[in-house]
Design a protein around this motif. Sequence first.
Motif, PDB file in Angstrom:
ATOM      1  N   ALA A   1      15.864  12.771  -1.005  1.00  0.00           N
ATOM      2  CA  ALA A   1      14.863  11.703  -0.994  1.00  0.00           C
ATOM      3  C   ALA A   1      14.098  11.623   0.327  1.00  0.00           C
ATOM      4  CB  ALA A   1      15.538  10.365  -1.299  1.00  0.00           C
ATOM      5  N   PHE A   2      13.915  12.738   0.966  1.00  0.00           N
ATOM      6  CA  PHE A   2      13.114  12.753   2.188  1.00  0.00           C
ATOM      7  C   PHE A   2      12.507  14.141   2.346  1.00  0.00           C
ATOM      8  CE2 PHE A   2      16.767  14.898   3.822  1.00  0.00           C
ATOM      9  CZ  PHE A   2      17.857  14.153   3.421  1.00  0.00           C
ATOM     10  N   GLN A   3      11.387  14.160   2.995  1.00  0.00           N
ATOM     11  CA  GLN A   3      10.779  15.457   3.317  1.00  0.00           C
ATOM     12  C   GLN A   3      10.788  15.605   4.836  1.00  0.00           C
ATOM     13  OE1 GLN A   3       7.208  16.285   1.019  1.00  0.00           O
ATOM     14  NE2 GLN A   3       8.071  15.184  -0.716  1.00  0.00           N
ATOM     15  N   CYS A   4       9.874  14.904   5.529  1.00  0.00           N
ATOM     16  CA  CYS A   4       9.969  14.972   6.994  1.00  0.00           C
ATOM     17  C   CYS A   4      11.078  14.053   7.497  1.00  0.00           C
ATOM     18  CB  CYS A   4       8.649  14.577   7.637  1.00  0.00           C
ATOM     19  SG  CYS A   4       8.316  12.810   7.627  1.00  0.00           S
ATOM     20  N   GLY A   5      11.413  13.036   6.723  1.00  0.00           N
ATOM     21  CA  GLY A   5      12.505  12.146   7.116  1.00  0.00           C
ATOM     22  C   GLY A   5      12.099  11.012   8.043  1.00  0.00           C
ATOM     23  N   TYR A   6      10.827  10.955   8.427  1.00  0.00           N
ATOM     24  CA  TYR A   6      10.443   9.949   9.420  1.00  0.00           C
ATOM     25  C   TYR A   6      10.586   8.529   8.879  1.00  0.00           C
ATOM     26  CZ  TYR A   6       8.267   8.123  13.546  1.00  0.00           C
ATOM     27  OH  TYR A   6       8.062   7.457  14.711  1.00  0.00           O
ATOM     28  N   CYS A   7      10.206   8.336   7.654  1.00  0.00           N
ATOM     29  CA  CYS A   7      10.304   6.992   7.072  1.00  0.00           C
ATOM     30  C   CYS A   7      11.711   6.672   6.598  1.00  0.00           C
ATOM     31  CB  CYS A   7       9.350   6.867   5.887  1.00  0.00           C
ATOM     32  SG  CYS A   7       9.864   7.883   4.462  1.00  0.00           S
ATOM     33  N   THR A   8      12.580   7.684   6.574  1.00  0.00           N
ATOM     34  CA  THR A   8      13.868   7.553   5.875  1.00  0.00           C
ATOM     35  C   THR A   8      14.768   6.430   6.396  1.00  0.00           C
ATOM     36  OG1 THR A   8      13.719   9.912   5.428  1.00  0.00           O
ATOM     37  CG2 THR A   8      15.848   8.877   5.045  1.00  0.00           C
ATOM     38  N   PRO A   9      14.957   6.274   7.717  1.00  0.00           N
ATOM     39  CA  PRO A   9      15.829   5.176   8.153  1.00  0.00           C
ATOM     40  C   PRO A   9      15.338   3.813   7.648  1.00  0.00           C
ATOM     41  CG  PRO A   9      15.393   6.683   9.972  1.00  0.00           C
ATOM     42  CD  PRO A   9      14.479   7.085   8.849  1.00  0.00           C
ATOM     43  N   GLY A  10      14.036   3.593   7.724  1.00  0.00           N
ATOM     44  CA  GLY A  10      13.482   2.322   7.238  1.00  0.00           C
ATOM     45  C   GLY A  10      13.653   2.178   5.732  1.00  0.00           C
ATOM     46  N   GLN A  11      13.434   3.275   5.013  1.00  0.00           N
ATOM     47  CA  GLN A  11      13.612   3.225   3.552  1.00  0.00           C
ATOM     48  C   GLN A  11      15.069   2.891   3.216  1.00  0.00           C
ATOM     49  OE1 GLN A  11      11.199   3.722   1.275  1.00  0.00           O
ATOM     50  NE2 GLN A  11       9.635   5.032   2.185  1.00  0.00           N
ATOM     51  N   ILE A  12      15.974   3.523   3.931  1.00  0.00           N
ATOM     52  CA  ILE A  12      17.403   3.300   3.636  1.00  0.00           C
ATOM     53  C   ILE A  12      17.798   1.862   3.971  1.00  0.00           C
ATOM     54  CG2 ILE A  12      19.750   3.896   4.408  1.00  0.00           C
ATOM     55  CD1 ILE A  12      18.830   6.840   4.484  1.00  0.00           C
ATOM     56  N   MET A  13      17.372   1.355   5.130  1.00  0.00           N
ATOM     57  CA  MET A  13      17.738  -0.020   5.494  1.00  0.00           C
ATOM     58  C   MET A  13      17.146  -1.006   4.496  1.00  0.00           C
ATOM     59  SD  MET A  13      19.622   0.656   7.921  1.00  0.00           S
ATOM     60  CE  MET A  13      20.150  -0.971   8.454  1.00  0.00           C
ATOM     61  N   SER A  14      15.907  -0.728   4.059  1.00  0.00           N
ATOM     62  CA  SER A  14      15.259  -1.605   3.096  1.00  0.00           C
ATOM     63  C   SER A  14      16.025  -1.572   1.765  1.00  0.00           C
ATOM     64  CB  SER A  14      13.826  -1.111   2.909  1.00  0.00           C
ATOM     65  OG  SER A  14      13.057  -2.069   2.278  1.00  0.00           O
ATOM     66  N   ALA A  15      16.443  -0.376   1.352  1.00  0.00           N
ATOM     67  CA  ALA A  15      17.164  -0.244   0.078  1.00  0.00           C
ATOM     68  C   ALA A  15      18.512  -0.949   0.137  1.00  0.00           C
ATOM     69  CB  ALA A  15      17.357   1.241  -0.257  1.00  0.00           C
ATOM     70  N   VAL A  16      19.200  -0.813   1.269  1.00  0.00           N
ATOM     71  CA  VAL A  16      20.518  -1.467   1.403  1.00  0.00           C
ATOM     72  C   VAL A  16      20.360  -2.978   1.236  1.00  0.00           C
ATOM     73  CG1 VAL A  16      22.354  -2.029   3.067  1.00  0.00           C
ATOM     74  CG2 VAL A  16      21.552   0.343   2.833  1.00  0.00           C
ATOM     75  N   ALA A  17      19.365  -3.550   1.924  1.00  0.00           N
ATOM     76  CA  ALA A  17      19.157  -5.001   1.834  1.00  0.00           C
ATOM     77  C   ALA A  17      18.689  -5.395   0.443  1.00  0.00           C
ATOM     78  CB  ALA A  17      18.147  -5.444   2.893  1.00  0.00           C
ATOM     79  N   LEU A  18      17.821  -4.575  -0.142  1.00  0.00           N
ATOM     80  CA  LEU A  18      17.315  -4.865  -1.489  1.00  0.00           C
ATOM     81  C   LEU A  18      18.462  -4.937  -2.502  1.00  0.00           C
ATOM     82  CD1 LEU A  18      14.954  -5.023  -3.544  1.00  0.00           C
ATOM     83  CD2 LEU A  18      15.042  -2.538  -3.646  1.00  0.00           C
ATOM     84  N   ILE A  19      19.384  -3.995  -2.406  1.00  0.00           N
ATOM     85  CA  ILE A  19      20.517  -3.974  -3.335  1.00  0.00           C
ATOM     86  C   ILE A  19      21.378  -5.218  -3.126  1.00  0.00           C
ATOM     87  CG2 ILE A  19      22.656  -2.719  -3.873  1.00  0.00           C
ATOM     88  CD1 ILE A  19      20.926  -0.116  -3.269  1.00  0.00           C
ATOM     89  N   GLU A  20      21.572  -5.600  -1.858  1.00  0.00           N
ATOM     90  CA  GLU A  20      22.343  -6.814  -1.570  1.00  0.00           C
ATOM     91  C   GLU A  20      21.631  -8.050  -2.108  1.00  0.00           C
ATOM     92  OE1 GLU A  20      25.390  -7.191  -0.345  1.00  0.00           O
ATOM     93  OE2 GLU A  20      25.471  -5.003  -0.455  1.00  0.00           O
TER      94      GLU A  20
END
Length: 173
Positions: free
Chosen positions: A107-126
């Motif tokens: 789920a990443f290509q360059c990975g630059y947005c990935t930390p933000g995407q992951i943190m957002s997803a973790v909170a969204l699931i919660e």
Amino acid sequence: MLSESGSPALPDTIPVTLTVNGQERRLQVAPWTTLLDLLREELDLTGTKKGCDHGQCGACTVIVDGKRINSCLALAVQKDGAHVTTIEGLSSGSLHPVQAAFLEHDAFQCGYCTPGQIMSAVALIEEGRARSRDEIREHMSGNICRCGAYANIVDAVEDVLKSKSSSFREAAE
Ligand code: FES
Ligand code: FES
């Protein structure tokens, strides 16, 4: 004390205490320091990325007191006493399920947005607000991926959502 313009002068630094990834940090910060700069420049937690620095890309998303925020828009002094989780604090030994799902779904290509995407997803699931792919897209619309890995990102988040709701079901049975 007054500045030359006659308005009260800001002190050079202000004491701030934050619990970052479970560790208490007592710091002296300039009043205009953003939480993002504090994390990256003072605490060397460079996993949180600076994209636009204007609240438009979501690369700097961290979780503060259980809620996801754009850390580029928050002054560190406003968050005095808060609990902050960054991408570095997600895993304790093994990857967080959302991190593992991102890996599995590429789920990443360059990975630059990935930390933000992951943190957002973790909170969204919660938050428990997203149930469908459309809702995942809607609630993560503040996280921009310039490479267009969106389809795989949604796959990854959907996977974790489904496994979470099936483990709830099993616990209830
Ligand atoms: S760097 Fe904060 S939203 Fe873009
Ligand atoms: S993976 Fe490159 S910006 Fe998202």
